[in-house]
Design an enzyme around this catalytic site. Structure first.
Site, PDB file in Angstrom:
ATOM      1  N   LYS A 153      16.998   3.437 -61.372  1.00 17.41           N
ATOM      2  CA  LYS A 153      15.572   3.182 -61.758  1.00 17.41           C
ATOM      3  C   LYS A 153      14.533   1.902 -61.676  1.00 17.41           C
ATOM      4  CE  LYS A 153      15.935   6.545 -64.658  1.00 17.41           C
ATOM      5  NZ  LYS A 153      15.769   7.734 -66.378  1.00 17.41           N
ATOM      6  N   TYR A 206      10.026  16.451 -63.271  1.00 20.64           N
ATOM      7  CA  TYR A 206      10.196  16.186 -64.487  1.00 20.64           C
ATOM      8  C   TYR A 206       9.539  17.022 -65.381  1.00 20.64           C
ATOM      9  CZ  TYR A 206      12.669  11.223 -65.060  1.00 20.64           C
ATOM     10  OH  TYR A 206      13.290  10.474 -64.718  1.00 20.64           O
ATOM     11  N   PHE A 230       5.582  11.062 -73.535  1.00 18.96           N
ATOM     12  CA  PHE A 230       6.578   9.529 -73.027  1.00 18.96           C
ATOM     13  C   PHE A 230       6.190  10.286 -71.462  1.00 18.96           C
ATOM     14  CE2 PHE A 230      10.434  12.455 -73.738  1.00 18.96           C
ATOM     15  CZ  PHE A 230      10.200  12.686 -72.997  1.00 18.96           C
ATOM     16  N   ARG A 253      27.878  11.504 -64.797  1.00 15.24           N
ATOM     17  CA  ARG A 253      27.288  11.674 -65.691  1.00 15.24           C
ATOM     18  C   ARG A 253      27.871  11.062 -67.191  1.00 15.24           C
ATOM     19  NH1 ARG A 253      21.919  13.972 -66.354  1.00 15.24           N
ATOM     20  NH2 ARG A 253      22.166  14.009 -69.067  1.00 15.24           N
ATOM     21  N   THR A 313      21.654   9.431 -72.425  1.00 15.97           N
ATOM     22  CA  THR A 313      19.987   8.880 -72.835  1.00 15.97           C
ATOM     23  C   THR A 313      19.551   7.440 -73.164  1.00 15.97           C
ATOM     24  OG1 THR A 313      19.431  11.161 -71.896  1.00 15.97           O
ATOM     25  CG2 THR A 313      17.711   9.195 -72.485  1.00 15.97           C
ATOM     26  N   ARG A 321      24.502   3.221 -68.899  1.00 13.54           N
ATOM     27  CA  ARG A 321      24.273   2.472 -69.731  1.00 13.54           C
ATOM     28  C   ARG A 321      24.507   1.732 -70.781  1.00 13.54           C
ATOM     29  NH1 ARG A 321      21.621   8.072 -68.998  1.00 13.54           N
ATOM     30  NH2 ARG A 321      19.895   7.988 -67.719  1.00 13.54           N
ATOM     31  N   ASN A 341      16.035   3.148 -68.900  1.00 14.05           N
ATOM     32  CA  ASN A 341      17.531   3.699 -68.794  1.00 14.05           C
ATOM     33  C   ASN A 341      18.574   3.621 -68.236  1.00 14.05           C
ATOM     34  OD1 ASN A 341      17.104   5.447 -68.068  1.00 14.05           O
ATOM     35  ND2 ASN A 341      17.669   6.640 -69.564  1.00 14.05           N
ATOM     36  N   HIS A 380      19.495   7.648 -62.946  1.00 10.62           N
ATOM     37  CA  HIS A 380      19.126   9.258 -63.234  1.00 10.62           C
ATOM     38  C   HIS A 380      20.282   9.506 -63.095  1.00 10.62           C
ATOM     39  CE1 HIS A 380      17.441  12.871 -63.363  1.00 10.62           C
ATOM     40  NE2 HIS A 380      17.707  12.926 -62.124  1.00 10.62           N
ATOM     41  N   GLU A 398      16.929  18.726 -56.816  1.00 16.25           N
ATOM     42  CA  GLU A 398      16.174  16.790 -57.261  1.00 16.25           C
ATOM     43  C   GLU A 398      16.655  16.678 -54.975  1.00 16.25           C
ATOM     44  OE1 GLU A 398      17.255  16.411 -62.188  1.00 16.25           O
ATOM     45  OE2 GLU A 398      18.376  15.365 -59.811  1.00 16.25           O
TER      46      GLU A 398
HETATM   47  P1  CMP Z   1      16.645  10.540 -68.072  1.00 14.60           P
HETATM   48  O1  CMP Z   1      17.453  11.624 -69.018  1.00 14.60           O
HETATM   49  O2  CMP Z   1      17.338  10.268 -66.344  1.00 14.60           O
HETATM   50  O3  CMP Z   1      15.668  12.078 -67.318  1.00 14.60           O
HETATM   51  C1  CMP Z   1      14.638  12.196 -68.404  1.00 14.60           C
HETATM   52  C2  CMP Z   1      13.945  10.586 -68.335  1.00 14.60           C
HETATM   53  O4  CMP Z   1      12.814  10.562 -69.573  1.00 14.60           O
HETATM   54  C3  CMP Z   1      14.849   9.487 -69.493  1.00 14.60           C
HETATM   55  O5  CMP Z   1      16.321   9.383 -68.167  1.00 14.60           O
HETATM   56  C4  CMP Z   1      14.238   8.972 -70.163  1.00 14.60           C
HETATM   57  O6  CMP Z   1      13.926   7.640 -69.340  1.00 14.60           O
HETATM   58  C5  CMP Z   1      12.739   9.069 -69.735  1.00 14.60           C
HETATM   59  N1  CMP Z   1      12.993   9.692 -71.805  1.00 14.60           N
HETATM   60  C6  CMP Z   1      13.858  10.763 -72.027  1.00 14.60           C
HETATM   61  N2  CMP Z   1      13.554  10.785 -73.829  1.00 14.60           N
HETATM   62  C7  CMP Z   1      12.419   9.027 -74.116  1.00 14.60           C
HETATM   63  C8  CMP Z   1      11.481   9.305 -74.900  1.00 14.60           C
HETATM   64  N3  CMP Z   1      12.255   9.416 -76.046  1.00 14.60           N
HETATM   65  N4  CMP Z   1      10.751   8.306 -74.558  1.00 14.60           N
HETATM   66  C9  CMP Z   1      10.571   8.066 -73.091  1.00 14.60           C
HETATM   67  N5  CMP Z   1      11.028   8.494 -72.470  1.00 14.60           N
HETATM   68  C10 CMP Z   1      12.120   8.556 -72.347  1.00 14.60           C
END
Ligand code: CMP
Length: 156
Positions: free
Chosen positions: A10, A50, A58, A86, A92, A103, A113, A116, A127
């Protein structure tokens, strides 16, 4: 099962200079790199990518974060690669991710984070289709396969 999984570094990972470190971890793990490109994600790609988050509060911030800079997209292949990757990535919310994961070692945020990784066969396929053209996915033999897997695993 032999699987391909999509990893994105990212914008925060790219800006923090973590590209080499992240690739190194997947290489050391024994995954095979079968595709790699730098790409600037668009609203159109992200709406699809997404789509399961489109009603979340968000969503808008997530899209602008992902459009901040280009991302590095990679396709890694291996036995049960989706779940293996993963585990290397971690959960996450980076501040709660296990130490030793990407992470867990490099992040604190639940949104910025770093990385992905596809979470299922269905999302890996979707994807992959959003990022890679057929001629950007490579099938090749690596002598490393014989070191990383036993004979019966290589044919599975
Ligand atoms: P990822 O799991 O790669 O894909 C979904 C993304 O949404 C996640 O990483 C974060 O970057 C973002 N994300 C998930 N939950 C939240 C949250 N509560 N607030 C902001 N961003 C989020």
């Amino acid at each position: 099962m032999m699987e391909k999984t999509v990893v994105l570094i990212k914008p925060d990972g790219l800006q923090r200079g973590l590209v080499g470190e992240i690739m190194h971890r997947f290489e050391r793990k024994g995954l095979k790199l079968v595709g790699i490109k730098m790409i600037r994600l668009t609203d159109q790609i992200l709406d699809d990518w997404y789509s399961h988050h489109k009603d979340k509060a968000f969503f808008k911030d997530l899209k602008s974060f992902m459009e901040w800079t280009p991302v590095v997209a990679m396709l890694w292949q291996g036995l049960d690669a989706i779940s293996a990757v993963r585990k290397v990535v971690g959960i996450t919310k980076a501040r709660e991710a296990e130490a030793g994961s990407i992470r867990g070692d490099f992040g604190m945020s639940g949104s910025q984070n770093i990385i992905h990784a596809s979470d299922s066969m269905e999302s890996a396929e979707k994807e992959l289709g959003l990022i890679f053209n057929g001629d950007e996915i490579f099938d090749y033999n690596s002598s490393m396969d014989l070191l990383i897997y036993s004979k019966d695993e290589v044919v599975s």
